[in-house]
Design an enzyme around this catalytic site. Structure first.
Site, PDB file in Angstrom:
ATOM      1  N   GLY A  50      61.108   9.877 -23.478  1.00 22.78           N
ATOM      2  CA  GLY A  50      60.568   9.161 -24.630  1.00 22.78           C
ATOM      3  C   GLY A  50      60.770   7.671 -24.489  1.00 22.78           C
ATOM      4  O   GLY A  50      60.026   6.975 -23.801  1.00 22.78           O
ATOM      5  N   SER A  51      61.838   7.177 -25.118  1.00 22.78           N
ATOM      6  CA  SER A  51      62.096   5.736 -25.121  1.00 22.78           C
ATOM      7  C   SER A  51      62.693   5.235 -23.811  1.00 22.78           C
ATOM      8  O   SER A  51      62.645   4.043 -23.525  1.00 22.78           O
ATOM      9  CB  SER A  51      63.041   5.385 -26.277  1.00 22.78           C
ATOM     10  OG  SER A  51      62.466   5.746 -27.519  1.00 22.78           O
ATOM     11  N   SER A  68      61.954   3.464 -34.718  1.00 21.64           N
ATOM     12  CA  SER A  68      62.763   2.600 -35.587  1.00 21.64           C
ATOM     13  C   SER A  68      64.156   2.402 -35.005  1.00 21.64           C
ATOM     14  O   SER A  68      64.750   1.322 -35.126  1.00 21.64           O
ATOM     15  CB  SER A  68      62.860   3.204 -36.995  1.00 21.64           C
ATOM     16  OG  SER A  68      61.608   3.135 -37.658  1.00 21.64           O
ATOM     17  N   GLU A  94      56.138  10.495 -21.315  1.00 20.94           N
ATOM     18  CA  GLU A  94      56.140  11.766 -20.599  1.00 20.94           C
ATOM     19  C   GLU A  94      56.826  12.844 -21.432  1.00 20.94           C
ATOM     20  O   GLU A  94      57.598  12.532 -22.344  1.00 20.94           O
ATOM     21  CB  GLU A  94      56.853  11.613 -19.250  1.00 20.94           C
ATOM     22  CG  GLU A  94      56.166  10.619 -18.325  1.00 20.94           C
ATOM     23  CD  GLU A  94      56.827  10.551 -16.947  1.00 20.94           C
ATOM     24  OE1 GLU A  94      57.802  11.297 -16.721  1.00 20.94           O
ATOM     25  OE2 GLU A  94      56.358   9.756 -16.118  1.00 20.94           O
ATOM     26  N   PRO A  95      56.551  14.129 -21.138  1.00 26.50           N
ATOM     27  CA  PRO A  95      57.123  15.219 -21.932  1.00 26.50           C
ATOM     28  C   PRO A  95      58.643  15.175 -22.052  1.00 26.50           C
ATOM     29  O   PRO A  95      59.190  15.496 -23.106  1.00 26.50           O
ATOM     30  CB  PRO A  95      56.658  16.472 -21.177  1.00 26.50           C
ATOM     31  CG  PRO A  95      55.377  16.062 -20.544  1.00 26.50           C
ATOM     32  CD  PRO A  95      55.579  14.627 -20.142  1.00 26.50           C
ATOM     33  N   GLY A 108      49.753  14.377 -59.119  1.00 29.83           N
ATOM     34  CA  GLY A 108      49.092  15.360 -58.267  1.00 29.83           C
ATOM     35  C   GLY A 108      47.808  14.855 -57.653  1.00 29.83           C
ATOM     36  O   GLY A 108      47.445  15.238 -56.537  1.00 29.83           O
ATOM     37  N   GLU A 163      55.112   3.166 -30.143  1.00 28.98           N
ATOM     38  CA  GLU A 163      55.347   1.759 -29.786  1.00 28.98           C
ATOM     39  C   GLU A 163      56.794   1.341 -30.022  1.00 28.98           C
ATOM     40  O   GLU A 163      57.085   0.195 -30.352  1.00 28.98           O
ATOM     41  CB  GLU A 163      54.401   0.822 -30.566  1.00 28.98           C
ATOM     42  CG  GLU A 163      52.935   1.189 -30.502  1.00 28.98           C
ATOM     43  CD  GLU A 163      52.396   1.313 -29.084  1.00 28.98           C
ATOM     44  OE1 GLU A 163      53.045   0.812 -28.155  1.00 28.98           O
ATOM     45  OE2 GLU A 163      51.328   1.921 -28.928  1.00 28.98           O
ATOM     46  N   ALA A 206      49.160   4.826 -20.318  1.00 29.94           N
ATOM     47  CA  ALA A 206      49.985   6.014 -20.134  1.00 29.94           C
ATOM     48  C   ALA A 206      51.396   5.655 -19.685  1.00 29.94           C
ATOM     49  O   ALA A 206      51.625   5.290 -18.537  1.00 29.94           O
ATOM     50  CB  ALA A 206      49.329   6.948 -19.117  1.00 29.94           C
ATOM     51  N   LEU A 207      52.317   5.754 -20.646  1.00 28.10           N
ATOM     52  CA  LEU A 207      53.735   5.552 -20.378  1.00 28.10           C
ATOM     53  C   LEU A 207      54.545   6.822 -20.646  1.00 28.10           C
ATOM     54  O   LEU A 207      55.346   7.248 -19.838  1.00 28.10           O
ATOM     55  CB  LEU A 207      54.281   4.418 -21.266  1.00 28.10           C
ATOM     56  CG  LEU A 207      54.122   2.975 -20.791  1.00 28.10           C
ATOM     57  CD1 LEU A 207      54.416   2.023 -21.932  1.00 28.10           C
ATOM     58  CD2 LEU A 207      55.051   2.695 -19.617  1.00 28.10           C
TER      59      LEU A 207
END
Length: 387
Positions: free
Chosen positions: A131-132, A370, A127-128, A344, A367, A124-125
């Site tokens: 981000g980065s 880009s 959070e709402p 299709g 992770e 767990a890194l």
């Protein structure tokens, strides 16, 4: 430079691919239709993976793992990547290498059971509102006597609903940095049934059905200092050592899925006849196949080189960022072109292409996006020149 695989590596590749094709492929349709990996199916497949010797293959031999070097591990991940994440991750577990930082007592409680398949972890890194920018995390760990009291929320936490414990990163203090104060981070091991720790269902998303994201809430969650992983305020050092390897893992699994998509596109180009000939004989299709193969080979070589350098202890953040960036963007291109070649039919759930196409989207985000990978690469290029 020797590009040949050893006999052992060839055997590991063949064993892993056989397991994926014979044991995991048959359950893809059910997983896509229901979005649920049945516990009894998960446990049965996990038992087969353990029996085959594929479980915890990323861990060193001295702790009970298979002891694969990084290059061989990447080849193994490439084969697992051919199927869906819920099947290859929840059934062929690879405990986080960050658990190697455990104390002897923590190893008995967390590391060894994870390697034996008795427990599983999540990390767990994110959070709402963060981000980065990990230094901006708002989840806090406040020292209180011999305990820490944790408050905050994490989200986008993969397979937390399956995990027995979480490897949590929380802000535990501050220090002066070049740009002012910055947060100090500490890593913790927290069991799922700890008071004040709640796992909630996450968001519905297009990628990786059955491999759920969750929201973790911590409300005055009290854990003893013995649950600190590594050292207090040294969580970033622990995380940075782990993050590089996961970028190679993402790259490898993307390559596996791209290979499957290309195989399907090639077979379709041979089997499908239009205007009296195989569609693969039209340049509009054959040139697509050539470009797909070229991009896939470039991504694979970057990834294998980074893995080899990891074993030689010469790998750089730039090497791993390049591998992750190229492989994830390559998968998006190959999946899209494979669908275009099928027309299709490529979008129908009868084939795995529409799943591969959907699943590909998240790879350029998790992770390290880009954009973050490009930042790592460009900084490595410019820093020696004073930039």
């Amino acid at each position: 430079m020797d590009f040949a695989l050893s006999e052992e590596q060839e055997m590991i590749v063949a064993t892993t691919r056989s397991f994926v094709e014979n044991e995991l492929y048959p359950h893809e349709a059910e997983l896509e239709e229901t979005g649920v990996l049945r516990p009894e199916l998960r446990d049965a497949l996990k038992a087969k993976a353990i029996e085959t010797g594929l479980y915890a293959a990323n861990m060193p031999e001295d702790v009970g793992g298979a002891g694969l070097d990084t290059l061989t591990w990447v080849l193994y991940e490439r084969e697992l990547g051919r199927t869906s994440y819920a099947l290859h991750w929840n059934c062929v577990g690879r405990p986080s290498n960050i658990l190697l930082a455990c104390t002897p007592e923590q190893r008995e409680r967390y590391l060894f059971p994870s390697i034996r398949g008795e427990k599983s972890d999540c990390l767990a890194l994110t959070e709402p509102d963060v981000g980065s920018d990990l230094r901006g995390m708002k989840t806090t760990a406040r020292a209180d006597g011999s305990d820490f009291v944790i408050n905050g929320t994490k989200h986008f936490i993969s397979h937390a609903d399956e995990a027995d414990f979480v490897i949590l990163f929380a802000a535990s203090g501050e220090e002066e940095g070049p740009r002012g104060k910055r947060k100090l981070i500490t890593a913790f091991l927290i069991d799922k049934d700890t008071p004040g720790y709640t796992v909630r269902a996450g968001y519905k998303n297009v990628s990786h059905r059955g491999y759920n994201n969750c929201i973790l809430e911590f409300s005055d969650c009290r854990v003893p200092a013995t649950q600190v992983l590594g050292e207090v305020h040294k969580g970033f050092e622990v995380a940075n050592e782990w993050l590089g390897a996961t970028r190679l893992q993402v790259a490898a699994t993307c390559i596996g899925r791209a290979k499957r998509a290309l195989d399907l596109a090639m077979q379709w180009a041979v089997d499908r006849v239009q205007f009296g000939q195989q569609i693969g004989k039209f340049q509009g299709v054959s040139f697509k196949l050539a470009d797909m193969a070229l991009e896939l080979k470039a991504a694979e070589l970057l990834t294998l080189e980074a893995a080899w350098k990891f074993d030689q202890k010469t790998v750089t953040d730039m090497d791993m960022a390049m591998a992750k960036l190229k492989a994830t963007e390559m998968l998006a291109m190959v999946a899209d072109e494979a669908i275009q070649i099928h027309g299709g039919m490529g979008l129908m759930s009868d084939l795995p292409l529409e799943r591969i196409w959907r699943d590909a989207r998240v790879e350029r985000i998790w992770e390290g996006t880009s954009e973050i990978q490009r930042h790592i690469i460009s900084r490595a290029m410019l820093r020696p020149l004073g930039g």
